[in-house]
Write a protein that holds these residues in place. Structure first.
Motif, PDB file in Angstrom:
ATOM      1  N   PHE A 280       2.535  12.172 -11.874  1.00 43.74           N
ATOM      2  CA  PHE A 280       2.499  11.700 -10.494  1.00 43.74           C
ATOM      3  C   PHE A 280       2.370  10.175 -10.458  1.00 43.74           C
ATOM      4  N   SER A 281       1.413   9.665 -11.217  1.00 43.09           N
ATOM      5  CA  SER A 281       1.163   8.216 -11.232  1.00 43.09           C
ATOM      6  C   SER A 281       2.338   7.452 -11.837  1.00 43.09           C
ATOM      7  N   GLN A 282       2.950   8.004 -12.877  1.00 41.52           N
ATOM      8  CA  GLN A 282       4.089   7.333 -13.515  1.00 41.52           C
ATOM      9  C   GLN A 282       5.280   7.209 -12.571  1.00 41.52           C
ATOM     10  N   LYS A 283       5.523   8.242 -11.754  1.00 44.70           N
ATOM     11  CA  LYS A 283       6.637   8.190 -10.800  1.00 44.70           C
ATOM     12  C   LYS A 283       6.365   7.178  -9.694  1.00 44.70           C
ATOM     13  N   ILE A 284       5.113   7.068  -9.268  1.00 47.87           N
ATOM     14  CA  ILE A 284       4.761   6.042  -8.279  1.00 47.87           C
ATOM     15  C   ILE A 284       5.005   4.657  -8.853  1.00 47.87           C
ATOM     16  N   ILE A 285       4.543   4.442 -10.075  1.00 44.72           N
ATOM     17  CA  ILE A 285       4.726   3.144 -10.737  1.00 44.72           C
ATOM     18  C   ILE A 285       6.211   2.829 -10.895  1.00 44.72           C
ATOM     19  N   LYS A 286       6.999   3.822 -11.251  1.00 45.18           N
ATOM     20  CA  LYS A 286       8.442   3.631 -11.420  1.00 45.18           C
ATOM     21  C   LYS A 286       9.083   3.118 -10.128  1.00 45.18           C
TER      22      LYS A 286
ATOM     23  N   TYR B 243       0.822  -1.212   0.000  1.00 42.69           N
ATOM     24  CA  TYR B 243       0.000   0.000   0.000  1.00 42.69           C
ATOM     25  C   TYR B 243       0.857   1.265   0.000  1.00 42.69           C
ATOM     26  N   LEU B 244       0.228   2.350  -0.425  1.00 45.24           N
ATOM     27  CA  LEU B 244       0.779   3.691  -0.305  1.00 45.24           C
ATOM     28  C   LEU B 244       0.190   4.314   0.957  1.00 45.24           C
ATOM     29  N   CYS B 245       0.889   5.302   1.512  1.00 46.66           N
ATOM     30  CA  CYS B 245       0.415   5.949   2.719  1.00 46.66           C
ATOM     31  C   CYS B 245       0.373   7.455   2.533  1.00 46.66           C
ATOM     32  N   SER B 246      -0.664   8.085   3.102  1.00 45.72           N
ATOM     33  CA  SER B 246      -0.740   9.536   3.145  1.00 45.72           C
ATOM     34  C   SER B 246      -1.447   9.935   4.429  1.00 45.72           C
ATOM     35  N   VAL B 247      -0.989  11.021   5.037  1.00 45.56           N
ATOM     36  CA  VAL B 247      -1.563  11.487   6.302  1.00 45.56           C
ATOM     37  C   VAL B 247      -2.149  12.877   6.103  1.00 45.56           C
ATOM     38  N   GLY B 248      -3.403  13.064   6.486  1.00 45.33           N
ATOM     39  CA  GLY B 248      -3.996  14.398   6.375  1.00 45.33           C
ATOM     40  C   GLY B 248      -5.484  14.345   6.106  1.00 45.33           C
ATOM     41  N   ARG B 249      -6.192  15.303   6.666  1.00 46.93           N
ATOM     42  CA  ARG B 249      -7.640  15.353   6.514  1.00 46.93           C
ATOM     43  C   ARG B 249      -8.016  15.780   5.092  1.00 46.93           C
ATOM     44  N   PRO B 250      -9.093  15.241   4.534  1.00 46.08           N
ATOM     45  CA  PRO B 250      -9.566  15.697   3.221  1.00 46.08           C
ATOM     46  C   PRO B 250     -10.029  17.154   3.298  1.00 46.08           C
ATOM     47  N   CYS B 251      -9.268  18.034   2.670  1.00 48.75           N
ATOM     48  CA  CYS B 251      -9.567  19.462   2.719  1.00 48.75           C
ATOM     49  C   CYS B 251      -8.864  20.145   1.551  1.00 48.75           C
ATOM     50  N   TYR B 252      -9.103  21.434   1.404  1.00 50.47           N
ATOM     51  CA  TYR B 252      -8.505  22.199   0.310  1.00 50.47           C
ATOM     52  C   TYR B 252      -6.983  22.101   0.343  1.00 50.47           C
ATOM     53  N   GLN B 253      -6.381  22.252   1.522  1.00 52.97           N
ATOM     54  CA  GLN B 253      -4.921  22.226   1.632  1.00 52.97           C
ATOM     55  C   GLN B 253      -4.337  20.911   1.130  1.00 52.97           C
ATOM     56  N   LYS B 254      -4.903  19.799   1.577  1.00 53.55           N
ATOM     57  CA  LYS B 254      -4.323  18.485   1.257  1.00 53.55           C
ATOM     58  C   LYS B 254      -4.650  18.022  -0.154  1.00 53.55           C
ATOM     59  N   ASN B 255      -5.653  18.656  -0.799  1.00 52.77           N
ATOM     60  CA  ASN B 255      -5.972  18.359  -2.201  1.00 52.77           C
ATOM     61  C   ASN B 255      -6.203  16.859  -2.402  1.00 52.77           C
ATOM     62  N   THR B 256      -6.998  16.275  -1.513  1.00 53.80           N
ATOM     63  CA  THR B 256      -7.163  14.819  -1.479  1.00 53.80           C
ATOM     64  C   THR B 256      -7.824  14.272  -2.734  1.00 53.80           C
ATOM     65  N   GLU B 257      -8.684  15.061  -3.366  1.00 60.77           N
ATOM     66  CA  GLU B 257      -9.316  14.593  -4.606  1.00 60.77           C
ATOM     67  C   GLU B 257      -8.271  14.263  -5.674  1.00 60.77           C
ATOM     68  N   GLU B 258      -7.219  15.086  -5.746  1.00 58.90           N
ATOM     69  CA  GLU B 258      -6.146  14.811  -6.698  1.00 58.90           C
ATOM     70  C   GLU B 258      -5.451  13.492  -6.361  1.00 58.90           C
ATOM     71  N   LEU B 259      -5.283  13.225  -5.078  1.00 60.41           N
ATOM     72  CA  LEU B 259      -4.665  11.971  -4.651  1.00 60.41           C
ATOM     73  C   LEU B 259      -5.507  10.775  -5.100  1.00 60.41           C
ATOM     74  N   ILE B 260      -6.812  10.897  -5.024  1.00 58.07           N
ATOM     75  CA  ILE B 260      -7.705   9.815  -5.468  1.00 58.07           C
ATOM     76  C   ILE B 260      -7.582   9.610  -6.975  1.00 58.07           C
ATOM     77  N   ARG B 261      -7.462  10.714  -7.717  1.00 58.71           N
ATOM     78  CA  ARG B 261      -7.294  10.589  -9.173  1.00 58.71           C
ATOM     79  C   ARG B 261      -5.959   9.920  -9.511  1.00 58.71           C
ATOM     80  N   VAL B 262      -4.922  10.230  -8.749  1.00 60.24           N
ATOM     81  CA  VAL B 262      -3.618   9.587  -8.944  1.00 60.24           C
ATOM     82  C   VAL B 262      -3.737   8.085  -8.663  1.00 60.24           C
ATOM     83  N   LEU B 263      -4.414   7.730  -7.591  1.00 62.44           N
ATOM     84  CA  LEU B 263      -4.612   6.316  -7.247  1.00 62.44           C
ATOM     85  C   LEU B 263      -5.326   5.579  -8.373  1.00 62.44           C
TER      86      LEU B 263
END
Length: 374
Positions: free
Chosen positions: A327-333, A195-215
């Protein structure tokens, strides 16, 4: 020689709470005396010094939300405490702590060192709100205060945008005690080993929606899970994130955990393949510092704080402009190339030991305190 007395004023949650505790647990108690003024509904854990002795603390109505009534009461009560305790310096942490402390500094003549841990005006893309918050920061910067930045990016923003004179700024990078022991998980493990890990509440600062799109993009070619930790405080975009997870059919690819203990967070981070962050801005994020201390490579957005910790092709990748595909390509790499992952892992630990070990860096803060009293 009498001790230098420091009064810390803050809303003690999240990374701000971690920051203060790291300072208090490492500062020289033979030279410095500390007191803490914090919110009446934030942390319940006692503050302790390096000798595990309890530190004097006072609770006042310091809350995250703007409230004329509560903010006025917080200033009045904190002012009364400061006048009684008569500290040599005030060190404020967080936006609300900074507003209260700098008003008190103006009223008492006591110098304030203010650590924003990310400026308040970055918290929105609404022009009127952003302009108003920036104006408040500009006005408060003119008083008897010094900007004590938590990162080089924050320092430069203070000078270039807020308008601090360079002579009224200082830098103390966030730092933590080395993590020599990772505790056992105290909550049930409901996610797979990879798994990947990220810490932080879903909010404007953390931009969590972008993280979901990367996933979503990563899972087109790699079977990988995401554990999102620390959702409990001020998660104003949680419903939006949960809806996106359902829309992209990722319910089986993500575990969203409520706020849990720091020991659990460290355990989860230590077992992850990578630490990831898509934040729009940070101060100098403790979650990333902890991942470096645990030898975990990172893939992060190129924003304040993140870019100060993660160097491209050294301890991870720093992605400009929230480029989802890149972002996704670097994770895959990093998931596929074991030798590169191992190299970044070694460099992550090296970065921590050289720059963010508070056992070594606390003397820098002690020197700043002393310098400001000269």
């Amino acid at each position: 020689m009498s001790k230098i007395k420091i009064a810390h004023i803050l809303h003690s949650v999240g990374g701000v709470d971690v920051s203060l505790r790291q300072i208090l647990q490492n500062i020289n108690t033979l030279e410095f005396e500390s007191i803490v003024i914090h919110g009446d509904s934030d942390t319940q854990a006692l503050f302790q010094d390096k000798n595990f002795e309890s530190i004097v603390e006072f609770k006042v109505p310091i809350h995250r939300e703007i409230s004329i009534k509560n903010d006025f009461l917080a200033i009045r009560k904190a002012l009364k405490i400061i006048r009684k305790e008569r500290p040599d310096l005030i060190h404020s942490h967080s936006t609300k702590g900074g507003v209260i402390a700098r008003v008190i500094g103006f009223l008492t003549g006591i110098k304030v060192l203010h650590t924003p841990q990310a400026f308040s005006y970055l918290c929105t893309d609404k022009k009127i709100k952003k302009t108003a918050f920036l104006l408040i920061e500009k006005l408060l910067s003119k008083g008897n205060s010094v900007l004590l930045a938590s990162s080089e990016s924050e320092l430069q923003r203070a000078i270039e945008e807020v308008g601090y004179a360079r002579s009224k700024t200082a830098l103390f990078n966030n730092a933590i005690t080395p993590i020599d022991k990772v505790f056992r998980l105290s909550i049930p493990k409901t996610w797979p080993d990879k798994y990947l890990c990220s810490v932080g509440r879903p909010c404007y600062q953390k931009n969590t929606e972008e993280l979901i799109r990367v996933l979503y993009e990563v899972n087109k070619t790699e079977d990988i899970h995401l554990v999102l930790v620390g959702v409990g405080h001020h998660a104003d975009q949680l419903e939006m994130v949960e809806n996106l997870v359902l829309k992209l059919n990722l319910k089986d690819k993500i575990t969203i955990l409520n706020w849990t203990s720091r020991e659990d967070v460290l355990h989860i981070t230590s077992k992850s393949k990578l630490y990831v962050s898509t934040s729009r801005y940070e101060g100098l994020p403790y979650a990333i510092i902890e991942s470096l201390a645990l030898s975990i490579p990172n893939v992060v957005s190129d924003c304040d704080g993140n870019r100060d910790l993660i160097k491209n092709d050294f301890n991870g990748f720093c992605i400009k402009n929230n480029d989802t595909k890149e972002f996704s390509q670097k994770i895959i790499k990093l998931l596929r190339e074991e030798s590169l992952h191992n190299e970044f892992s070694r460099n992550a630990k090296d970065t921590f030991l050289k720059h963010h070990n508070i056992g070594q860096k606390i003397k820098d803060l002690e020197s700043i305190y002393k310098k400001e009293l000269e």
